[in-house]
Design an enzyme around this catalytic site. Sequence first.
Site, PDB file in Angstrom:
ATOM      1  N   GLY A 157      -5.543  -4.357   6.216  1.00 44.88           N
ATOM      2  CA  GLY A 157      -5.734  -3.593   4.982  1.00 44.88           C
ATOM      3  C   GLY A 157      -6.409  -4.478   3.952  1.00 44.88           C
ATOM      4  O   GLY A 157      -6.041  -5.640   3.789  1.00 44.88           O
ATOM      5  N   ALA A 173     -15.425 -18.128  -2.268  1.00 42.54           N
ATOM      6  CA  ALA A 173     -14.965 -19.522  -2.388  1.00 42.54           C
ATOM      7  C   ALA A 173     -15.110 -20.272  -1.062  1.00 42.54           C
ATOM      8  O   ALA A 173     -15.526 -21.429  -1.042  1.00 42.54           O
ATOM      9  CB  ALA A 173     -13.508 -19.543  -2.863  1.00 42.54           C
ATOM     10  N   VAL A 174     -14.790 -19.597   0.042  1.00 43.55           N
ATOM     11  CA  VAL A 174     -14.937 -20.240   1.362  1.00 43.55           C
ATOM     12  C   VAL A 174     -16.408 -20.611   1.571  1.00 43.55           C
ATOM     13  O   VAL A 174     -16.749 -21.727   1.973  1.00 43.55           O
ATOM     14  CB  VAL A 174     -14.438 -19.301   2.495  1.00 43.55           C
ATOM     15  CG1 VAL A 174     -14.901 -19.787   3.864  1.00 43.55           C
ATOM     16  CG2 VAL A 174     -12.912 -19.182   2.459  1.00 43.55           C
ATOM     17  N   ARG A 197      -8.501  -2.846  11.075  1.00 41.36           N
ATOM     18  CA  ARG A 197      -7.452  -3.273  12.002  1.00 41.36           C
ATOM     19  C   ARG A 197      -8.031  -3.046  13.393  1.00 41.36           C
ATOM     20  O   ARG A 197      -8.435  -1.927  13.711  1.00 41.36           O
ATOM     21  CB  ARG A 197      -6.184  -2.438  11.788  1.00 41.36           C
ATOM     22  CG  ARG A 197      -5.598  -2.621  10.390  1.00 41.36           C
ATOM     23  CD  ARG A 197      -4.213  -2.019  10.265  1.00 41.36           C
ATOM     24  NE  ARG A 197      -3.588  -2.451   9.026  1.00 41.36           N
ATOM     25  CZ  ARG A 197      -3.598  -1.766   7.881  1.00 41.36           C
ATOM     26  NH1 ARG A 197      -4.193  -0.589   7.832  1.00 41.36           N
ATOM     27  NH2 ARG A 197      -3.016  -2.234   6.806  1.00 41.36           N
ATOM     28  N   ASP A 208      -0.058 -10.374   8.523  1.00 43.54           N
ATOM     29  CA  ASP A 208       0.505 -10.971   9.742  1.00 43.54           C
ATOM     30  C   ASP A 208      -0.315 -10.647  11.002  1.00 43.54           C
ATOM     31  O   ASP A 208      -0.448 -11.488  11.897  1.00 43.54           O
ATOM     32  CB  ASP A 208       1.992 -10.631   9.920  1.00 43.54           C
ATOM     33  CG  ASP A 208       2.269  -9.144   9.824  1.00 43.54           C
ATOM     34  OD1 ASP A 208       1.315  -8.374   9.594  1.00 43.54           O
ATOM     35  OD2 ASP A 208       3.436  -8.750   9.977  1.00 43.54           O
ATOM     36  N   THR A 258      -2.837  -9.648   1.226  1.00 46.50           N
ATOM     37  CA  THR A 258      -2.261  -8.305   1.369  1.00 46.50           C
ATOM     38  C   THR A 258      -1.514  -7.950   0.100  1.00 46.50           C
ATOM     39  O   THR A 258      -0.781  -8.787  -0.440  1.00 46.50           O
ATOM     40  CB  THR A 258      -1.320  -8.180   2.585  1.00 46.50           C
ATOM     41  OG1 THR A 258      -0.503  -6.997   2.408  1.00 46.50           O
ATOM     42  CG2 THR A 258      -0.390  -9.359   2.761  1.00 46.50           C
ATOM     43  N   ASP A 301       0.960  -6.224  -0.185  1.00 46.39           N
ATOM     44  CA  ASP A 301       2.404  -6.046   0.030  1.00 46.39           C
ATOM     45  C   ASP A 301       3.212  -7.308  -0.274  1.00 46.39           C
ATOM     46  O   ASP A 301       4.422  -7.237  -0.465  1.00 46.39           O
ATOM     47  CB  ASP A 301       2.678  -5.651   1.488  1.00 46.39           C
ATOM     48  CG  ASP A 301       1.969  -4.377   1.889  1.00 46.39           C
ATOM     49  OD1 ASP A 301       1.643  -3.587   0.989  1.00 46.39           O
ATOM     50  OD2 ASP A 301       1.740  -4.173   3.092  1.00 46.39           O
ATOM     51  N   ASP A 331       4.151  -9.487   1.783  1.00 41.66           N
ATOM     52  CA  ASP A 331       5.226  -9.420   2.789  1.00 41.66           C
ATOM     53  C   ASP A 331       5.093 -10.472   3.883  1.00 41.66           C
ATOM     54  O   ASP A 331       5.589 -10.302   4.990  1.00 41.66           O
ATOM     55  CB  ASP A 331       5.275  -8.013   3.412  1.00 41.66           C
ATOM     56  CG  ASP A 331       3.999  -7.687   4.180  1.00 41.66           C
ATOM     57  OD1 ASP A 331       2.974  -8.388   4.007  1.00 41.66           O
ATOM     58  OD2 ASP A 331       4.027  -6.728   4.974  1.00 41.66           O
ATOM     59  N   ARG A 357      10.780  14.685 -19.100  1.00 35.99           N
ATOM     60  CA  ARG A 357      10.812  14.842 -17.650  1.00 35.99           C
ATOM     61  C   ARG A 357      11.148  13.519 -16.960  1.00 35.99           C
ATOM     62  O   ARG A 357      11.109  12.447 -17.583  1.00 35.99           O
ATOM     63  CB  ARG A 357       9.434  15.244 -17.137  1.00 35.99           C
ATOM     64  CG  ARG A 357       9.111  16.698 -17.342  1.00 35.99           C
ATOM     65  CD  ARG A 357       7.687  16.950 -16.854  1.00 35.99           C
ATOM     66  NE  ARG A 357       7.326  18.350 -17.048  1.00 35.99           N
ATOM     67  CZ  ARG A 357       6.079  18.782 -17.122  1.00 35.99           C
ATOM     68  NH1 ARG A 357       5.072  17.934 -17.039  1.00 35.99           N
ATOM     69  NH2 ARG A 357       5.825  20.066 -17.276  1.00 35.99           N
ATOM     70  N   ARG A 417       4.310  -0.888   2.290  1.00 38.56           N
ATOM     71  CA  ARG A 417       4.797  -0.712   3.666  1.00 38.56           C
ATOM     72  C   ARG A 417       6.318  -0.772   3.633  1.00 38.56           C
ATOM     73  O   ARG A 417       6.931   0.039   2.960  1.00 38.56           O
ATOM     74  CB  ARG A 417       4.195  -1.781   4.587  1.00 38.56           C
ATOM     75  CG  ARG A 417       4.176  -1.370   6.050  1.00 38.56           C
ATOM     76  CD  ARG A 417       3.606  -2.466   6.924  1.00 38.56           C
ATOM     77  NE  ARG A 417       2.191  -2.706   6.672  1.00 38.56           N
ATOM     78  CZ  ARG A 417       1.198  -2.053   7.257  1.00 38.56           C
ATOM     79  NH1 ARG A 417       1.462  -1.118   8.136  1.00 38.56           N
ATOM     80  NH2 ARG A 417      -0.052  -2.324   6.995  1.00 38.56           N
TER      81      ARG A 417
HETATM   82  O1  F6P Z   1      -0.578  -3.464   4.123  1.00 42.94           O
HETATM   83  C1  F6P Z   1      -1.216  -2.917   3.012  1.00 42.94           C
HETATM   84  C2  F6P Z   1      -0.998  -1.442   2.967  1.00 42.94           C
HETATM   85  O2  F6P Z   1      -1.715  -0.909   1.871  1.00 42.94           O
HETATM   86  C3  F6P Z   1       0.460  -0.996   2.911  1.00 42.94           C
HETATM   87  O3  F6P Z   1       1.000  -1.086   1.610  1.00 42.94           O
HETATM   88  C4  F6P Z   1       0.365   0.394   3.446  1.00 42.94           C
HETATM   89  O4  F6P Z   1       1.577   0.827   4.022  1.00 42.94           O
HETATM   90  C5  F6P Z   1      -0.717   0.296   4.478  1.00 42.94           C
HETATM   91  O5  F6P Z   1      -1.491  -0.840   4.147  1.00 42.94           O
HETATM   92  C6  F6P Z   1      -1.618   1.484   4.555  1.00 42.94           C
HETATM   93  O6  F6P Z   1      -2.490   1.301   5.610  1.00 42.94           O
HETATM   94  P1  F6P Z   1      -3.834   2.146   5.821  1.00 42.94           P
HETATM   95  O7  F6P Z   1      -4.847   1.631   4.856  1.00 42.94           O
HETATM   96  O8  F6P Z   1      -4.203   1.893   7.219  1.00 42.94           O
HETATM   97  O9  F6P Z   1      -3.484   3.575   5.505  1.00 42.94           O
END
Ligand code: F6P
Length: 357
Positions: free
Chosen positions: A18, A29-30, A79, A110, A132, A134, A136, A169, A178
Amino acid sequence: MSETVKKFRKIGVLASGGDAPGMNAVIRAVTRCAIEHGVEVMGIKGGYAGLISDDVVKLGARDVSNIVNLGGTFLYSARCLEFKEEAGMQKAIETCRKYEIDGIIACGGDGTFRGATDLSNRGIPTIGIPGTIDNDITATEYSIGFDTAMNTTVQMIDRLRDTCLSHARCNVVEVMGRDAGGIAINTAIACGAVGCMINEMPFDEDALMKKMIRLRNEGKRQFIVVVVEGNPYYSEAFAKRIEEATGIETKFARLAHVVRGGSPTLRDRVTAARMSVRAVEELLAGKSDLVVCERGSSIVTTDINFALITDRMYKNKLRDGDLDKYSEEELEKMRAICDAKRRGFEDLYKIMDEISW
Ligand code: F6P
Protein backbone atom coordinates in the site's frame (compact mmCIF):
# COMPACT_ATOMS: atom_id res chain seq x y z
CA MET A 1 35.56 6.35 -1.52
CA SER A 2 36.10 3.02 0.27
CA GLU A 3 36.66 -0.35 -1.46
CA THR A 4 33.22 -1.64 -0.48
CA VAL A 5 31.56 1.48 -1.88
CA LYS A 6 33.35 0.97 -5.21
CA LYS A 7 31.88 -2.53 -5.47
CA PHE A 8 28.41 -1.03 -5.92
CA ARG A 9 27.98 0.56 -9.33
CA LYS A 10 24.22 0.49 -9.55
CA ILE A 11 21.35 0.07 -7.08
CA GLY A 12 17.60 -0.20 -7.51
CA VAL A 13 14.88 1.55 -5.54
CA LEU A 14 11.22 0.55 -5.29
CA ALA A 15 8.06 1.14 -3.29
CA SER A 16 5.83 -1.84 -2.63
CA GLY A 17 2.54 -2.68 -0.92
CA GLY A 18 0.00 0.00 0.00
CA ASP A 19 1.40 3.41 -0.87
CA ALA A 20 2.14 5.95 1.85
CA PRO A 21 2.82 9.69 1.80
CA GLY A 22 6.58 10.13 2.00
CA MET A 23 7.44 7.30 -0.40
CA ASN A 24 8.40 9.88 -3.04
CA ALA A 25 10.65 11.55 -0.49
CA VAL A 26 12.31 8.15 0.02
CA ILE A 27 12.85 7.61 -3.72
CA ARG A 28 14.32 11.10 -4.03
CA ALA A 29 16.63 10.76 -1.04
CA VAL A 30 17.83 7.27 -2.02
CA THR A 31 18.52 8.46 -5.57
CA ARG A 32 20.35 11.64 -4.60
CA CYS A 33 22.35 9.97 -1.84
CA ALA A 34 23.46 7.07 -4.06
CA ILE A 35 24.44 9.41 -6.91
CA GLU A 36 26.36 11.52 -4.40
CA HIS A 37 28.35 8.35 -3.60
CA GLY A 38 29.05 7.75 -7.30
CA VAL A 39 26.47 4.99 -7.68
CA GLU A 40 23.83 4.82 -10.45
CA VAL A 41 20.17 4.34 -9.57
CA MET A 42 17.43 2.39 -11.32
CA GLY A 43 13.79 3.03 -10.40
CA ILE A 44 11.74 -0.17 -10.34
CA LYS A 45 8.14 0.52 -11.28
CA GLY A 46 5.12 -0.96 -9.52
CA GLY A 47 7.10 -2.56 -6.68
CA TYR A 48 8.45 -6.11 -7.09
CA ALA A 49 6.12 -6.55 -10.09
CA GLY A 50 8.40 -4.17 -12.02
CA LEU A 51 11.30 -6.55 -11.49
CA ILE A 52 9.24 -9.42 -12.87
CA SER A 53 7.94 -7.51 -15.91
CA ASP A 54 11.24 -5.69 -16.55
CA ASP A 55 9.76 -2.24 -15.91
CA VAL A 56 12.86 -0.41 -14.82
CA VAL A 57 13.99 3.17 -15.52
CA LYS A 58 17.25 4.97 -14.90
CA LEU A 59 16.90 7.76 -12.35
CA GLY A 60 19.12 10.80 -12.57
CA ALA A 61 19.31 13.44 -9.85
CA ARG A 62 16.88 15.73 -11.74
CA ASP A 63 14.39 12.90 -12.38
CA VAL A 64 13.51 13.07 -8.69
CA SER A 65 13.07 16.86 -8.61
CA ASN A 66 9.77 18.27 -7.37
CA ILE A 67 8.47 15.07 -5.82
CA VAL A 68 9.47 15.51 -2.16
CA ASN A 69 6.12 17.22 -1.55
CA LEU A 70 3.94 14.75 -3.44
CA GLY A 71 1.81 11.94 -2.03
CA GLY A 72 1.62 8.48 -3.61
CA THR A 73 4.72 7.19 -5.37
CA PHE A 74 5.79 8.27 -8.83
CA LEU A 75 7.31 4.81 -9.36
CA TYR A 76 3.88 3.38 -8.50
CA SER A 77 3.30 0.54 -6.08
CA ALA A 78 1.59 -2.84 -5.97
CA ARG A 79 1.15 -5.97 -3.93
CA CYS A 80 2.70 -8.69 -6.10
CA LEU A 81 1.56 -12.30 -5.61
CA GLU A 82 3.81 -13.64 -8.38
CA PHE A 83 6.87 -12.48 -6.46
CA LYS A 84 5.96 -14.91 -3.66
CA GLU A 85 6.55 -17.84 -6.04
CA GLU A 86 10.06 -19.09 -6.85
CA ALA A 87 9.47 -18.65 -10.60
CA GLY A 88 8.54 -14.98 -10.12
CA MET A 89 11.49 -14.45 -7.86
CA GLN A 90 13.86 -15.93 -10.45
CA LYS A 91 12.49 -13.55 -13.11
CA ALA A 92 13.17 -10.71 -10.69
CA ILE A 93 16.75 -11.87 -10.18
CA GLU A 94 17.23 -12.10 -13.97
CA THR A 95 16.10 -8.48 -14.32
CA CYS A 96 18.55 -7.42 -11.63
CA ARG A 97 21.35 -9.23 -13.47
CA LYS A 98 20.28 -7.74 -16.83
CA TYR A 99 20.57 -4.18 -15.50
CA GLU A 100 23.55 -5.03 -13.30
CA ILE A 101 21.67 -3.94 -10.20
CA ASP A 102 23.98 -4.72 -7.28
CA GLY A 103 21.50 -4.08 -4.50
CA ILE A 104 18.00 -2.81 -3.79
CA ILE A 105 16.32 -0.47 -1.35
CA ALA A 106 12.65 -1.34 -0.88
CA CYS A 107 10.15 0.88 0.91
CA GLY A 108 6.95 -0.68 2.28
CA GLY A 109 5.50 -2.83 5.04
CA ASP A 110 6.01 -6.37 6.27
CA GLY A 111 5.17 -7.96 2.87
CA THR A 112 7.85 -5.77 1.31
CA PHE A 113 10.38 -6.94 3.88
CA ARG A 114 9.56 -10.60 3.22
CA GLY A 115 10.32 -9.90 -0.45
CA ALA A 116 13.51 -8.07 0.53
CA THR A 117 14.84 -11.00 2.51
CA ASP A 118 13.99 -13.37 -0.36
CA LEU A 119 16.07 -11.21 -2.71
CA SER A 120 18.94 -10.96 -0.22
CA ASN A 121 18.95 -14.75 0.14
CA ARG A 122 19.24 -15.10 -3.64
CA GLY A 123 22.26 -12.85 -3.93
CA ILE A 124 20.72 -9.38 -4.37
CA PRO A 125 21.51 -7.47 -1.17
CA THR A 126 18.35 -5.65 -0.13
CA ILE A 127 17.53 -3.18 2.64
CA GLY A 128 14.01 -2.24 3.71
CA ILE A 129 12.64 1.15 4.73
CA PRO A 130 9.32 1.11 6.62
CA GLY A 131 6.64 2.94 4.66
CA THR A 132 3.04 2.33 5.72
CA ILE A 133 0.38 4.59 7.16
CA ASP A 134 -0.57 1.85 9.65
CA ASN A 135 2.67 2.11 11.69
CA ASP A 136 2.27 -1.60 12.29
CA ILE A 137 5.85 -2.80 11.87
CA THR A 138 6.71 -3.80 15.40
CA ALA A 139 10.48 -3.45 15.12
CA THR A 140 10.27 0.26 14.36
CA GLU A 141 8.52 2.87 16.45
CA TYR A 142 7.70 4.83 13.32
CA SER A 143 6.90 4.12 9.70
CA ILE A 144 6.81 6.74 6.95
CA GLY A 145 3.29 7.95 6.14
CA PHE A 146 1.84 7.55 9.63
CA ASP A 147 2.05 11.22 10.56
CA THR A 148 0.51 12.44 7.30
CA ALA A 149 -2.32 9.91 7.52
CA MET A 150 -3.03 10.95 11.11
CA ASN A 151 -3.02 14.64 10.26
CA THR A 152 -5.38 14.08 7.34
CA THR A 153 -7.63 12.01 9.59
CA VAL A 154 -7.66 14.84 12.14
CA GLN A 155 -8.67 17.34 9.44
CA MET A 156 -11.52 15.08 8.34
CA ILE A 157 -12.77 14.43 11.87
CA ASP A 158 -12.59 18.15 12.71
CA ARG A 159 -14.97 18.78 9.81
CA LEU A 160 -17.36 16.11 11.04
CA ARG A 161 -17.17 17.58 14.51
CA ASP A 162 -18.28 21.03 13.20
CA THR A 163 -21.45 19.62 11.75
CA CYS A 164 -22.05 17.32 14.74
CA LEU A 165 -21.89 20.35 17.00
CA SER A 166 -24.37 22.31 14.86
CA HIS A 167 -26.88 19.46 14.82
CA ALA A 168 -26.23 17.87 18.23
CA ARG A 169 -25.23 14.60 16.62
CA CYS A 170 -22.77 11.79 17.01
CA ASN A 171 -20.47 10.61 14.22
CA VAL A 172 -18.88 7.18 14.22
CA VAL A 173 -15.72 7.49 12.12
CA GLU A 174 -13.99 4.40 10.78
CA VAL A 175 -10.32 5.02 10.12
CA MET A 176 -7.62 3.04 8.33
CA GLY A 177 -4.97 0.95 10.02
CA ARG A 178 -5.78 -2.60 8.99
CA ASP A 179 -5.58 -4.34 12.40
CA ALA A 180 -3.46 -1.65 14.02
CA GLY A 181 -5.04 1.04 16.18
CA GLY A 182 -2.29 3.68 15.96
CA ILE A 183 -4.14 6.07 13.66
CA ALA A 184 -7.40 5.53 15.59
CA ILE A 185 -6.20 6.14 19.13
CA ASN A 186 -3.96 9.09 18.33
CA THR A 187 -6.57 10.89 16.24
CA ALA A 188 -9.28 10.12 18.81
CA ILE A 189 -7.21 11.93 21.43
CA ALA A 190 -6.33 14.77 19.05
CA CYS A 191 -9.97 15.30 18.08
CA GLY A 192 -11.49 15.04 21.55
CA ALA A 193 -13.44 11.91 20.65
CA VAL A 194 -15.71 10.48 23.30
CA GLY A 195 -14.77 6.88 22.50
CA CYS A 196 -12.31 4.81 20.51
CA MET A 197 -12.46 1.16 19.53
CA ILE A 198 -9.16 -0.52 18.64
CA ASN A 199 -8.15 -4.17 18.68
CA GLU A 200 -5.28 -3.58 21.09
CA MET A 201 -7.54 -2.69 24.02
CA PRO A 202 -10.76 -4.07 25.51
CA PHE A 203 -13.77 -1.99 24.58
CA ASP A 204 -16.99 -1.69 26.57
CA GLU A 205 -19.83 -0.56 24.29
CA ASP A 206 -22.36 -0.32 27.12
CA ALA A 207 -20.10 1.86 29.22
CA LEU A 208 -19.61 4.22 26.26
CA MET A 209 -23.36 4.50 25.65
CA LYS A 210 -24.02 5.24 29.32
CA LYS A 211 -21.30 7.88 29.30
CA MET A 212 -22.77 9.49 26.19
CA ILE A 213 -26.26 9.64 27.74
CA ARG A 214 -24.85 11.21 30.90
CA LEU A 215 -22.80 13.77 28.93
CA ARG A 216 -25.73 14.62 26.65
CA ASN A 217 -27.88 15.20 29.75
CA GLU A 218 -25.16 17.49 31.09
CA GLY A 219 -25.29 19.54 27.88
CA LYS A 220 -22.65 18.03 25.57
CA ARG A 221 -23.74 18.47 21.93
CA GLN A 222 -21.21 16.72 19.70
CA PHE A 223 -19.89 13.17 19.98
CA ILE A 224 -17.13 11.62 17.92
CA VAL A 225 -16.43 7.90 18.22
CA VAL A 226 -13.39 6.58 16.33
CA VAL A 227 -13.33 2.93 15.25
CA VAL A 228 -10.44 1.13 13.56
CA GLU A 229 -11.29 -0.61 10.30
CA GLY A 230 -11.05 -4.37 10.11
CA ASN A 231 -14.58 -5.57 10.49
CA PRO A 232 -16.55 -3.76 7.76
CA TYR A 233 -19.87 -4.63 9.37
CA TYR A 234 -18.97 -3.58 12.89
CA SER A 235 -18.65 0.20 12.66
CA GLU A 236 -21.78 0.88 10.64
CA ALA A 237 -23.90 -1.37 12.86
CA PHE A 238 -22.28 0.19 15.90
CA ALA A 239 -23.46 3.64 14.78
CA LYS A 240 -27.03 2.32 14.61
CA ARG A 241 -26.73 0.76 18.08
CA ILE A 242 -25.50 4.08 19.52
CA GLU A 243 -28.49 5.92 18.07
CA GLU A 244 -30.92 3.32 19.40
CA ALA A 245 -29.38 3.15 22.87
CA THR A 246 -28.73 6.86 23.43
CA GLY A 247 -31.35 8.60 21.33
CA ILE A 248 -28.54 10.75 19.87
CA GLU A 249 -28.79 10.97 16.10
CA THR A 250 -25.71 9.15 14.82
CA LYS A 251 -24.05 9.29 11.40
CA PHE A 252 -21.38 7.00 10.04
CA ALA A 253 -18.30 7.92 8.00
CA ARG A 254 -15.64 5.63 6.56
CA LEU A 255 -12.51 7.66 5.74
CA ALA A 256 -10.78 4.79 3.95
CA HIS A 257 -8.14 5.62 1.32
CA VAL A 258 -8.65 9.38 1.50
CA VAL A 259 -6.06 9.45 4.30
CA ARG A 260 -3.49 7.52 2.26
CA GLY A 261 -2.99 10.32 -0.25
CA GLY A 262 -1.85 13.90 0.05
CA SER A 263 1.31 15.85 0.57
CA PRO A 264 3.57 14.32 3.25
CA THR A 265 4.11 16.24 6.49
CA LEU A 266 7.48 17.53 7.62
CA ARG A 267 7.78 14.52 9.96
CA ASP A 268 7.37 12.09 7.07
CA ARG A 269 9.71 13.98 4.74
CA VAL A 270 12.47 14.26 7.33
CA THR A 271 12.09 10.63 8.45
CA ALA A 272 12.22 9.61 4.78
CA ALA A 273 15.48 11.52 4.38
CA ARG A 274 17.04 10.10 7.55
CA MET A 275 16.04 6.50 6.84
CA SER A 276 16.97 6.65 3.14
CA VAL A 277 20.44 8.04 3.71
CA ARG A 278 21.05 5.38 6.36
CA ALA A 279 19.78 2.64 4.03
CA VAL A 280 22.06 3.76 1.18
CA GLU A 281 25.08 4.01 3.48
CA GLU A 282 24.47 0.53 4.89
CA LEU A 283 23.94 -1.01 1.45
CA LEU A 284 27.08 0.58 0.03
CA ALA A 285 29.02 -0.56 3.07
CA GLY A 286 28.16 -4.12 2.08
CA LYS A 287 25.25 -4.70 4.49
CA SER A 288 22.13 -6.54 3.47
CA ASP A 289 18.89 -8.00 4.76
CA LEU A 290 18.29 -5.12 7.15
CA VAL A 291 15.34 -2.92 7.91
CA VAL A 292 15.96 0.68 8.93
CA CYS A 293 14.08 1.49 12.14
CA GLU A 294 13.40 4.42 14.41
CA ARG A 295 13.93 3.84 18.14
CA GLY A 296 13.66 6.77 20.48
CA SER A 297 14.92 9.57 18.30
CA SER A 298 17.60 7.42 16.67
CA ILE A 299 17.69 5.74 13.30
CA VAL A 300 19.00 2.19 13.76
CA THR A 301 19.06 -0.99 11.69
CA THR A 302 17.62 -4.41 12.51
CA ASP A 303 18.01 -7.75 10.79
CA ILE A 304 14.90 -8.23 8.61
CA ASN A 305 14.16 -11.69 9.97
CA PHE A 306 14.48 -10.43 13.53
CA ALA A 307 12.01 -7.69 12.58
CA LEU A 308 9.56 -10.13 10.95
CA ILE A 309 9.66 -12.56 13.89
CA THR A 310 9.26 -9.71 16.41
CA ASP A 311 6.22 -8.67 14.41
CA ARG A 312 4.75 -12.17 14.57
CA MET A 313 5.48 -12.30 18.29
CA TYR A 314 3.60 -9.03 18.87
CA LYS A 315 0.68 -10.13 16.69
CA ASN A 316 0.52 -13.60 18.28
CA LYS A 317 1.23 -15.20 14.92
CA LEU A 318 4.41 -17.14 15.77
CA ARG A 319 4.86 -20.39 13.85
CA ASP A 320 6.56 -23.56 15.08
CA GLY A 321 10.33 -23.11 15.11
CA ASP A 322 10.21 -19.32 14.60
CA LEU A 323 12.18 -18.64 17.77
CA ASP A 324 14.60 -21.57 17.54
CA LYS A 325 17.57 -19.76 16.06
CA TYR A 326 17.46 -16.84 18.51
CA SER A 327 19.50 -16.57 21.71
CA GLU A 328 17.80 -15.81 25.03
CA GLU A 329 19.26 -12.31 24.80
CA GLU A 330 17.69 -11.73 21.38
CA LEU A 331 14.35 -13.12 22.55
CA GLU A 332 14.49 -10.76 25.51
CA LYS A 333 15.04 -7.89 23.10
CA MET A 334 12.03 -8.98 21.03
CA ARG A 335 9.84 -9.23 24.12
CA ALA A 336 10.96 -5.79 25.27
CA ILE A 337 10.02 -4.26 21.91
CA CYS A 338 6.59 -5.95 22.04
CA ASP A 339 6.00 -4.87 25.65
CA ALA A 340 6.94 -1.28 24.85
CA LYS A 341 4.48 -1.25 21.96
CA ARG A 342 1.68 -2.66 24.14
CA ARG A 343 2.46 -0.17 26.90
CA GLY A 344 2.31 2.64 24.36
CA PHE A 345 -1.28 1.71 23.53
CA GLU A 346 -2.23 1.26 27.18
CA ASP A 347 -0.83 4.69 28.07
CA LEU A 348 -2.65 6.41 25.22
CA TYR A 349 -5.91 4.63 26.03
CA LYS A 350 -5.67 5.65 29.68
CA ILE A 351 -5.01 9.28 28.71
CA MET A 352 -7.99 9.19 26.36
CA ASP A 353 -10.19 7.73 29.10
CA GLU A 354 -9.28 10.46 31.54
CA ILE A 355 -10.08 13.37 29.26
CA SER A 356 -12.73 12.13 26.82
CA TRP A 357 -15.89 13.52 28.32
O1 F6P B 1 -1.64 -1.02 4.86
C1 F6P B 1 -2.14 0.22 4.48
C2 F6P B 1 -3.61 0.13 4.25
O2 F6P B 1 -4.08 1.39 3.80
C3 F6P B 1 -4.44 -0.35 5.43
O3 F6P B 1 -4.69 0.68 6.37
C4 F6P B 1 -5.66 -0.87 4.76
O4 F6P B 1 -6.32 -1.85 5.52
C5 F6P B 1 -5.13 -1.45 3.48
O5 F6P B 1 -3.89 -0.82 3.24
C6 F6P B 1 -6.01 -1.25 2.29
O6 F6P B 1 -5.45 -1.92 1.22
P1 F6P B 1 -5.86 -1.67 -0.31
O7 F6P B 1 -5.23 -0.39 -0.75
O8 F6P B 1 -5.32 -2.84 -1.02
O9 F6P B 1 -7.36 -1.56 -0.33
